[in-house]
Scaffold this active site. Structure first.
Site, PDB file in Angstrom:
ATOM      1  CB  SER A 143      -8.320  -1.741   5.483  1.00  0.00           C
ATOM      2  OG  SER A 143      -8.804  -2.714   4.921  1.00  0.00           O
ATOM      3  CD  GLU A 192      -4.955   0.083   3.205  1.00  0.00           C
ATOM      4  OE1 GLU A 192      -4.579  -1.145   3.891  1.00  0.00           O
ATOM      5  OE2 GLU A 192      -5.521  -0.183   2.245  1.00  0.00           O
ATOM      6  NE  ARG A 238      -3.483  -2.407   0.473  1.00  0.00           N
ATOM      7  CZ  ARG A 238      -3.224  -3.458  -0.616  1.00  0.00           C
ATOM      8  NH1 ARG A 238      -2.186  -3.503  -1.304  1.00  0.00           N
ATOM      9  NH2 ARG A 238      -3.907  -4.756  -0.601  1.00  0.00           N
TER      10      ARG A 238
HETATM   11  C1  LIG Z   1     -15.288   0.125   0.098  1.00  0.00           C
HETATM   12  C2  LIG Z   1     -13.643   0.289   0.196  1.00  0.00           C
HETATM   13  C3  LIG Z   1     -13.084  -0.782  -0.252  1.00  0.00           C
HETATM   14  C4  LIG Z   1     -11.683  -0.771  -0.403  1.00  0.00           C
HETATM   15  N1  LIG Z   1     -10.940  -1.916  -0.787  1.00  0.00           N
HETATM   16  C5  LIG Z   1      -9.632  -1.593  -1.021  1.00  0.00           C
HETATM   17  C6  LIG Z   1      -9.060  -2.957  -1.529  1.00  0.00           C
HETATM   18  O1  LIG Z   1      -9.412  -3.981  -1.672  1.00  0.00           O
HETATM   19  N2  LIG Z   1      -7.523  -2.852  -1.828  1.00  0.00           N
HETATM   20  C7  LIG Z   1      -7.013  -1.755  -1.598  1.00  0.00           C
HETATM   21  O2  LIG Z   1      -5.746  -1.680  -1.619  1.00  0.00           O
HETATM   22  N3  LIG Z   1      -7.581  -0.498  -1.235  1.00  0.00           N
HETATM   23  C8  LIG Z   1      -9.002  -0.458  -0.927  1.00  0.00           C
HETATM   24  N4  LIG Z   1      -9.653   0.593  -0.467  1.00  0.00           N
HETATM   25  C9  LIG Z   1      -9.001   1.897  -0.367  1.00  0.00           C
HETATM   26  C10 LIG Z   1      -8.879   2.766  -1.750  1.00  0.00           C
HETATM   27  O3  LIG Z   1     -10.139   2.477  -2.442  1.00  0.00           O
HETATM   28  C11 LIG Z   1      -7.622   2.573  -2.504  1.00  0.00           C
HETATM   29  O4  LIG Z   1      -6.564   2.883  -1.941  1.00  0.00           O
HETATM   30  C12 LIG Z   1      -7.661   3.307  -3.917  1.00  0.00           C
HETATM   31  O5  LIG Z   1      -6.777   2.887  -4.693  1.00  0.00           O
HETATM   32  C13 LIG Z   1      -7.357   4.864  -3.490  1.00  0.00           C
HETATM   33  O6  LIG Z   1      -7.793   5.566  -4.800  1.00  0.00           O
HETATM   34  P1  LIG Z   1      -8.426   6.972  -4.700  1.00  0.00           P
HETATM   35  O7  LIG Z   1      -8.487   7.622  -6.482  1.00  0.00           O
HETATM   36  O8  LIG Z   1      -9.501   6.975  -4.261  1.00  0.00           O
HETATM   37  O9  LIG Z   1      -7.173   7.842  -4.215  1.00  0.00           O
HETATM   38  P2  LIG Z   1      -7.510   9.015  -3.349  1.00  0.00           P
HETATM   39  O10 LIG Z   1      -8.240   8.372  -1.984  1.00  0.00           O
HETATM   40  O11 LIG Z   1      -8.117  10.265  -3.888  1.00  0.00           O
HETATM   41  O12 LIG Z   1      -5.942   9.415  -2.776  1.00  0.00           O
HETATM   42  C14 LIG Z   1      -5.395   8.652  -2.156  1.00  0.00           C
HETATM   43  C15 LIG Z   1      -3.837   9.020  -2.192  1.00  0.00           C
HETATM   44  O13 LIG Z   1      -3.394   8.953  -3.653  1.00  0.00           O
HETATM   45  C16 LIG Z   1      -3.081  10.197  -4.248  1.00  0.00           C
HETATM   46  N5  LIG Z   1      -3.297  10.315  -5.641  1.00  0.00           N
HETATM   47  C17 LIG Z   1      -4.497  10.180  -5.994  1.00  0.00           C
HETATM   48  N6  LIG Z   1      -4.567  10.303  -7.538  1.00  0.00           N
HETATM   49  C18 LIG Z   1      -3.325  10.553  -7.709  1.00  0.00           C
HETATM   50  C19 LIG Z   1      -2.842  11.058  -9.207  1.00  0.00           C
HETATM   51  N7  LIG Z   1      -3.179  10.735 -10.177  1.00  0.00           N
HETATM   52  N8  LIG Z   1      -1.428  11.239  -8.968  1.00  0.00           N
HETATM   53  C20 LIG Z   1      -0.783  11.263  -7.848  1.00  0.00           C
HETATM   54  N9  LIG Z   1      -1.250  10.809  -6.636  1.00  0.00           N
HETATM   55  C21 LIG Z   1      -2.605  10.734  -6.494  1.00  0.00           C
HETATM   56  C22 LIG Z   1      -3.809  11.349  -3.346  1.00  0.00           C
HETATM   57  O14 LIG Z   1      -2.921  12.459  -3.214  1.00  0.00           O
HETATM   58  C23 LIG Z   1      -3.635  10.445  -1.894  1.00  0.00           C
HETATM   59  O15 LIG Z   1      -2.437  10.660  -1.221  1.00  0.00           O
HETATM   60  C24 LIG Z   1     -11.214   0.616  -0.314  1.00  0.00           C
HETATM   61  C25 LIG Z   1     -11.966   1.690   0.033  1.00  0.00           C
HETATM   62  C26 LIG Z   1     -12.898   1.392   0.185  1.00  0.00           C
HETATM   63  C27 LIG Z   1     -13.986   2.914   0.462  1.00  0.00           C
END
Ligand SMILES: Cc1cc2nc3c(=O)[nH]c(=O)nc-3n(C[C@H](O)[C@H](O)[C@H](O)COP(=O)(O)OP(=O)(O)OC[C@H]3O[C@@H](n4cnc5c(N)ncnc54)[C@H](O)[C@@H]3O)c2cc1C
Length: 313
Positions: A229, A299, A180
């Site tokens: 998580s 995380e 992660r």
């Molecule tokens: C119901 C649920 C289930 C989930 N299940 C999982 C799972 O099974 N496995 C898992 O790994 N995670 C899981 N997650 C966590 C989350 O979905 C992941 O970490 C996801 O990949 C985050 O993506 P995001 O676009 O929402 O990022 P954000 O939450 O918007 O950002 C996360 C980080 O990434 C950075 N970021 C975002 N986009 C960019 C970009 N284009 N360039 C540079 N930096 C960037 C942001 O600045 C921040 O630091 C879950 C979350 C939820 C709500």
């Protein structure tokens, strides 16, 4: 760090010739899955790579920090809101193109839509990631994974914009990935686009696996406003198991509570605050440290009004 007025003036000027959208006082609770947080002073939505490149370059010249927001599914936005501009990726930056053995997806592309598109093209490799909410950029920044597959295993190359160095092409071999965690954004870099390598597979098999993954997710993840998580699994153990063993299920601070179904997931009620979630996470962490001697690392990203990560300790 510029005043809001100076920033707005500079960005409005850019907006005359580039496809960007400027929004003031944007409620972050509407942009994050946990549904907490105050207003960001300014959100800048960039709709093409050229627009993003110009905006990032301009902010770099102004020495103005910014925060990149993907789907907001792994961020706890601060109650005080954000004083630095929030960048989001739309338009062609949220597009995707499937080829014979992979997909090129914009950093703003929805990960689940990418999984669906490659599956329909008979490409295998993303089935286990199906249903992870958020964007491709967010998934690469977090090295998202599920079912024993992490997105880093699929990465071929990515384009990253660095405020100080412009657009760089990065090959998977040059990126450090951990659990992660990824070095791809390296501070304030923006993941613009990425190519994921996939293998041709059996269409029925791929679709069948995705249905199984989706059903398992629905059973595992509680409904409601969450950020997935809260803590990473420590080596050789599961954060959820440790939190459950220390009686965290059902704990509550204000409008935030630990899910009864999954001890590593915090669910918020209407009116919850980031302070509630932070306090609850600190209590959960303290319980595991006191009972099991293990220090859990978050995380989800708790950020302050300057976009800096807030330590839990
Ligand atoms: C119901 C649920 C289930 C989930 N299940 C999982 C799972 O099974 N496995 C898992 O790994 N995670 C899981 N997650 C966590 C989350 O979905 C992941 O970490 C996801 O990949 C985050 O993506 P995001 O676009 O929402 O990022 P954000 O939450 O918007 O950002 C996360 C980080 O990434 C950075 N970021 C975002 N986009 C960019 C970009 N284009 N360039 C540079 N930096 C960037 C942001 O600045 C921040 O630091 C879950 C979350 C939820 C709500």
């Amino acid at each position: 760090m510029q005043s809001l007025q100076t920033l707005l003036r500079g960005l409005r000027e850019l907006g005359r010739r580039l496809p960007i959208e400027l929004h003031e006082r944007v409620e972050l609770r509407a942009w994050t899955s946990l549904k907490v947080g105050g207003a960001a002073d300014l959100m800048v939505r960039c709709n093409t790579p050229e627009a993003l490149s110009t905006v990032v370059g301009t902010l770099g010249e102004m020495e103005q920090p910014f925060f990149v927001l993907g789907g907001g599914t792994n961020v706890v936005a601060p109650d005080a809101g954000l004083r630095i501009p929030v960048l989001t990726l739309g338009g062609s930056l949220a597009g995707l193109e499937v080829d014979l053995d992979g997909v090129v997806a914009g950093g703003g592309a929805n990960l689940t839509q990418v999984c669906r598109a490659v599956a329909r093209a008979g490409l295998s490799g993303m089935e286990e990631l199906f249903g992870i909410p958020g964007t491709v950029g967010g998934a690469l920044a977090m090295n998202a994974g599920a079912g024993g597959v992490e997105i880093c295993e699929l990465l071929d190359r990515a384009e990253v914009l660095r405020p100080e160095g412009g657009l760089v092409q990065v090959h998977a071999g040059d990126v450090e990935f951990g659990y992660r965690w990824s070095s791809l954004p390296r501070g304030s870099g923006v993941i613009v686009r990425a190519r994921l390598s996939l293998e041709p597979g059996d269409l029925a098999g791929i679709m069948g696996r995705m249905r199984e993954v989706s059903a398992a997710r629905s059973a595992r993840f509680p409904r409601g406003a969450t950020a997935g998580s809260v803590f990473r699994n420590p080596p050789g153990d599961f954060a959820g198991r440790l939190l459950e063993a220390t009686g965290c299920k059902g704990l509550r601070v204000g409008g935030a509570r630990v899910s009864q179904e999954h001890a590593n997931i915090v669910v918020t009620d209407r009116g919850a605050t980031a302070a509630d979630v932070l306090e609850l996470a600190r209590i959960m962490r303290r319980r595991v440290r006191e009972c099991a001697g293990i220090i859990l690392e978050p995380e989800v990203r708790f950020i302050d009004e300057m976009g800096q990560e807030i330590p839990l300790s």
